[in-house]
Write an enzyme that holds these catalytic residues in place. Structure first.
Site, PDB file in Angstrom:
ATOM      1  N   GLY C 131       0.831  -1.194   0.000  1.00 21.26           N
ATOM      2  CA  GLY C 131       0.000   0.000   0.000  1.00 21.26           C
ATOM      3  C   GLY C 131       0.868   1.248   0.000  1.00 21.26           C
ATOM      4  O   GLY C 131       2.052   1.201   0.359  1.00 21.26           O
ATOM      5  N   CYS C 132       0.276   2.358  -0.403  1.00 21.75           N
ATOM      6  CA  CYS C 132       1.043   3.600  -0.515  1.00 21.75           C
ATOM      7  C   CYS C 132       1.467   4.112   0.858  1.00 21.75           C
ATOM      8  O   CYS C 132       2.639   4.419   1.079  1.00 21.75           O
ATOM      9  CB  CYS C 132       0.245   4.653  -1.275  1.00 21.75           C
ATOM     10  SG  CYS C 132      -1.453   4.860  -0.700  1.00 21.75           S
TER      11      CYS C 132
END
Lengths: 328, 328, 328, 328
Positions: C131-132
Site C-alpha cells: 500500500g502507498c
C-alpha cells in the site's frame, strides 16, 4: 442560507431538498453547524407555498417552470435561479433548452439584473435571476453598448469560471484530480448562456446580434473573470472610457470600476456581491478590452438573488450584502 | 479592517504602515476598494495614541515591546498580536526570541484566549493575543487536561497550516511554485510556538511539561488543522470524551464539538471565528486523537483579537464576529 | 502504461477495463494520445493470461483474489496492487477486509517492498505490491526498528496524502470544491492500511505491535508525506541517526536520506520512484521524528510494481525508473 | 538539466549561476539530489566557452546579447532562451526592450520553432528560442495563415499561463497567497511577446499585421492555454479545418491535433514537449476558435531548446524528449 441567516429582517422558514429530505442542513453542509438547525423539507411547492412570502428557486431548468406557477398562484413572489424565464423568446429558449410548459409567464418575468432593470424588479412577481456568465458580461458591456461605442457584431467574450459553477453533482469532470493543475475551454461557441447574453446585448445595442462566447474552467472554487473584446466605433482613450464607466455606474453599490492601469482579479471579489470592471483600449488594433470579475456564487447567483429580494420587498438594496471580500 | 469596518459601534481611526505610509489602503489591498478610504499613516506610537482608545498591534516581536509602553502610558488599551507578552517566564522568552526591553509589563499582560481567561481579559490593559498554532492546540487539549484525562508528557501536536501564516513577506519559500502541489514539515521540534504551547498546557496540567510540536505547510490560503495525540490515563470511549467536550464548551459561541464519527475540516471554518474539534479514541493503543481546526487569520489572529476587544469594551463577545464560514 | 510504453525491453500486450472495454485508452486518458494506440480489452483473466508473461493487477480487493489463481495456474507471474495478499494472517485480513477465497496462496505471496524483500521478490510467482501509506511508513522506520533504536509501542504515524490516492471513482468527497482549500483527517485509527503497517513493523521489531495511524487528505494531486513519531531507546543525536540511515540505505537507488537540517517535501519526489527521508531528534522529549515522502502513484503504486517486475525478470532494478522528479 | 542528465549522448559539462556560484545544484533544487553532483559555476562566458560545444543561455534579455558574441567567437553554438535575437527588426526590439549591443548578429539568428524553421535550425550557429506564449499562438495559427483561411487583422489571442512563467524571482505578485484562488489578466495589449507574435504571424500571412494579445495568470504551476479567435475568409466547417490541421502537422512528433469535439487541456501536456491543438468553427459569427496547449517550461522553453539542440547536432529530433505527460 449563509447570507440570510444572520439577518434580523428576514426569516428562513423552509429549506428544501428531495435528495436530503429530513436530513439536517448542517449534516450536508458542516460549515453551517451551530449556525442553523434547519432540516431539509421535501420539495413540494404546494406545501412550501404556505410557509413563506418569497421563494428562491434553485432547481434545474425544466423543473422551475413547473414549480413557479404553483407559487405564483398561491400569491407568492418568486426569484428563479434557473434559466426558465430568462429568455423572452420562447423559440430560442426551446432551441437551447427544452419544451417550455408555462410560456405564458415569460413576458411577465423580469430579468433580475438590478443595474439594468431595478424599477421593474421592484414591482415583479417573478424575477429571472441572471446566469453567472451573463451577469459578468452584460455588466461589463452595458456602458459601451448604451452609448453605441462598440460594434456589437465584433464582441467576443472569453470567460473563465471557478469549479463551483458546475454545482455539487457527481461527474468525472468535477473530480479534484481532473480539474486541479489543469485549464481548458469547454462548450466553445455552444454554451447555453449564449442566447441570454445575446438577448441583453441586443436590447442594449438596439439590434439583434450574435456574440461569440467561450467559457473556460479555472482550478479555483469561486470566481468568474470575463475578458471581453470589441471594436471601437471611434478613437477613444482608456481614460475616456474609464471615466464614462465611473459615471455610468456612479451610484451602484456593487460595481467597482478600476482606475486606468488596474485590472480586476477574481480574488478581490471572493465572497462578496461586487463586480469589478477594468478597461484597456488597444490603440494599435482599435479594440477595447473590458475585463469583469464576480464571485459566481454571490453576484453570479445567491447574492444577486438577495439583491432582487431586497428590491421586491422595498428593503434597502444592499441589506445583508455588506459582504467584505475574503482575501486571501 | 475587514471585520471592523462594517460595524457601527466601532470606528477605525487610524491604520499604520511604515512601508506603505501615505498610500491608500485599497491600493495595497484592492479587495477593500470602495469599502475603505483610509490611507496608511506612519507607524508613530506617540501620534497614533492620541487618535484612539484601543490599539491592535500587528508588528513583529521585538517591535511590539517598544510600542506597547507608549500606548499604555498614554492610557490606551493594547491587544498585541506579537509574541512579546505571551510568555510569562522572561528567560524562556529570551531563549526562544530576543532580549526583552519591557519585562516589567509581562506579568500584567493577559493571555488572550477568552475560552480560558475571559474574566481577566475584561479587565486587562494589555492582552497578549495567542499564536495561531497554540490557539488550535490549547483549545483542543483544555478539556482533557483540566480533568487530568491525558498524560501530559505523552502529548504530540502534529499541526498543518495554510500559507497565509507566513505573512506577506517576500521569501522564496512563500512563492506559489515552491508551495503549490507540495507538502512539508518545517522547524520540527523547534518552532517558536512550542514554549507558548507548553506554558498553557503546563498551567492546565498543573505541572511543567514538554510538548512535541511539528508544524507543516499546506498549499492552501487559510486554515490550521492540529492533530493532537495523547495517552489516556484511563479507558474512555470516544462517546464519553465527546460528551465531556460538549459540556466543557457548552456556552462557548465559537467552539463547535463534532459528533462522534465526524472529524473537522479547515474548509468548514474558513473566514469564521469558529474552532471545530473532533475526537477519536484509539482503543488498540490507549491513545486519544484530538483534531482541531481554525482559520489562522480569524480565530488564530484578527478574529480572536476582536473577541478580546469586545471583552475589554464590555460589548457582547460575539459582536462583529457572526462570520459565516465561506464554503466552498 | 506511461512508464512501460517508452521501454524497448517490455511490451504492453493488453490493457483491460470492464467499464471502458473497446474504448481507446487515449479517449479515457487524453494525455496518452499519440503515445499509445491500445484499446481497453475486457477484463477476462483466462483470455488475458494467454497474451502475456506478467500481469499487473490493479483491481479492488476481493476481485484480485479471484483473478490471481487463474493467472498463476496459467503459469504467469502476478504483481497484485490490491491488498489481497499483503497480510500473512488470514484472520486479520478477513477482519479488516472480506472473506478470502484463495487463502492458500497467501503464504507464497511475497510482500513487494524491494528494500526489505529483494531476494524473495526475484523468485516470486506472486508479489503483493505494498500500500502507498505502508510504503512510506515502513521505509521511514526500517533502520530504526532493525537496530532496536525505537520503542515499537510508541510509534505514531501521522500521514498526509494527495487526492489521487482515492482513485478516479465518482464520490462526493473527491469533488474539486470539497477538497480544494481544505484539509482534514479521515479514518483516524481505523484505516485498512493499519494492519499492513503493523505486520511489517512487527516483523522488523521482532514482536507484535499496535501502531497508531492517522491519514489526512492534502489538496494536491500526488504525494504522501508521513510524519512518524517514536520514543528513542537511548539518547541519540540527529546526526547519529542520519548517518545510520545513510549506511542502511547506502546502495538503494530510490531512497534519498536528507542531510541533517533538511526535511523532505512531496514536491521533490513528484513523478519519480524516490522515497525521501528526513530525521530530527527532539532531545527535549526523547523522541525521534522521521519524515518520509513518496509519490503515491509511483513508489506508492506503479513505480514500485515495475521495480518488482524488474526484479522478477532479472532486469536491472532501476530500468525504466530513471524518472526525474517534476518540479515545479 | 532534468532532460539532459538521463541522456547518454549528451554530457552536461557546466551549469552556471552568479547567485548560487559554488553551491551544489541539488541544494537549490532538492528534487535533483542524487541525480546530479554538479556545482554551480560562476557565469563567465569566456571560461564556460572552453568547457562545451553548445550553450543554452537562460539569462535575462539584455544580458544574452553580451554573452552570445563571446560564445560565437569561440566557435560554439548557442541556443538563446532570451528575447534578444528573436525580433528581426532591431527598431522594434529596441522599442519593446532595450538598446541592442550586438545587432549585427540578429540577421544570422534563426527563430527556433522547428515546426516552421527546421532546416534553418540545422545549420544555425545561433538559435533564438521562441517565447512561451508565441510558441502556443504561432503553432495554433500556422496552418490557417499558411493557407490564407483567416483574416490576419481579426486575430485575438487570449492566453492563460501558469505561474512558473514568471520565474523564481522574489516578487509580491508571485507569492502563493496572491496567486492562489485568483485569476487575472495582466499587461493586456502591452506584453513584450506581442511583437514576436506579430513578426511570425506577419511572415505567415505575407503582410504586416497587428495582433491583440492578452495574457492571464492561472493559479497552477505549469501550462499555457491560448484561445485564439479569427474571422474566416470563407465558410468552412470544423471538420474541414481539423482535417487540414492533421495534414499540416502530419509528420510532427510534438503536435497533437484534437479530433472534432475535443478541446485541449494543459493537464494533458504537463511535463511533455507536446503542443495540443483543438479547433471549433462558430458558424453563427463566421469565426474560428483555435485552442492550443503547451507546457510553458517544456515546449515553451527547455524542451524546445533541446529539440533545437538535437537539430543542430544532427541527432534524431525527439531524442530525450519522449516525455510522457504526467497526469494527474
Amino acid at each position: 442560507m449563509r447570507l440570510l441567516i444572520p439577518r434580523s429582517d428576514i426569516e428562513v422558514t423552509a429549506v428544501t431538498s428531495r435528495k436530503y429530505k429530513d436530513v439536517k442542513v448542517s449534516k450536508v453542509y458542516p460549515h453551517l453547524e451551530k449556525i442553523t438547525n434547519h432540516v431539509f423539507a421535501d420539495a413540494l411547492p404546494e406545501k412550501i407555498a404556505s410557509l413563506c412570502d418569497i421563494v428562491f428557486l434553485a432547481v434545474p431548468h425544466g423543473e422551475a417552470m413547473r414549480a413557479v406557477p404553483v407559487f405564483l398562484d398561491a400569491g407568492k413572489k418568486v426569484i428563479d435561479l434557473s434559466a426558465d424565464y430568462r429568455l423572452k423568446n420562447v423559440d430560442i429558449y426551446e432551441k437551447w433548452y427544452v419544451k417550455h410548459t408555462s410560456p405564458n409567464l415569460i413576458s411577465e418575468a423580469v430579468y433580475g439584473l438590478p443595474e439594468l432593470y431595478r424599477e421593474n424588479i421592484r414591482n415583479a412577481r417573478l424575477v429571472a435571476n441572471p446566469g453567472c456568465y451573463p451577469t459578468s458580461i452584460i455588466l461589463g458591456l452595458a456602458p459601451l453598448l448604451t452609448r453605441g461605442l462598440v460594434e456589437p457584431a465584433s464582441i467576443i467574450a472569453d470567460s473563465k469560471s471557478g469549479v463551483s459553477g458546475a454545482g455539487r453533482e457527481l461527474q468525472m469532470s468535477s473530480l479534484f484530480c481532473e480539474v486541479n493543475e489543469g485549464f481548458k475551454a469547454y462548450k466553445a461557441g455552444s454554451h447555453r448562456h449564449t442566447p441570454e447574453i445575446e438577448q441583453e446585448v441586443g436590447i442594449l445595442a438596439g439590434k439583434d446580434v450574435s456574440v461569440l462566447f467561450t467559457p473556460h474552467l479555472i482550478p479555483i472554487d469561486r470566481g468568474i473573470l470575463s475578458t471581453i473584446y470589441g471594436t471601437l466605433q471611434k478613437r477613444l482613450t482608456t481614460a475616456e472610457i474609464v471615466n464614462y464607466y465611473h459615471e455610468f455606474y456612479e451610484s451602484e453599490p456593487f460595481i467597482r470600476v478600476c482606475e486606468e492601469g488596474v485590472l480586476p482579479n477574481v480574488a478581490s471579489v471572493r465572497g462578496s456581491n461586487m463586480c469589478d470592471i477594468g478597461i484597456k483600449v488597444d490603440e494599435r488594433t482599435g479594440r477595447v478590452i473590458v475585463i469583469s470579475a464576480i464571485d459566481n456564487l454571490i453576484k453570479g447567483a445567491a447574492g444577486q438573488a438577495i439583491q432582487n429580494m431586497n428590491l421586491i420587498c422595498g428593503i434597502p438594496e444592499n441589506s445583508g450584502l455588506h459582504l467584505m471580500p475574503l482575501f486571501p
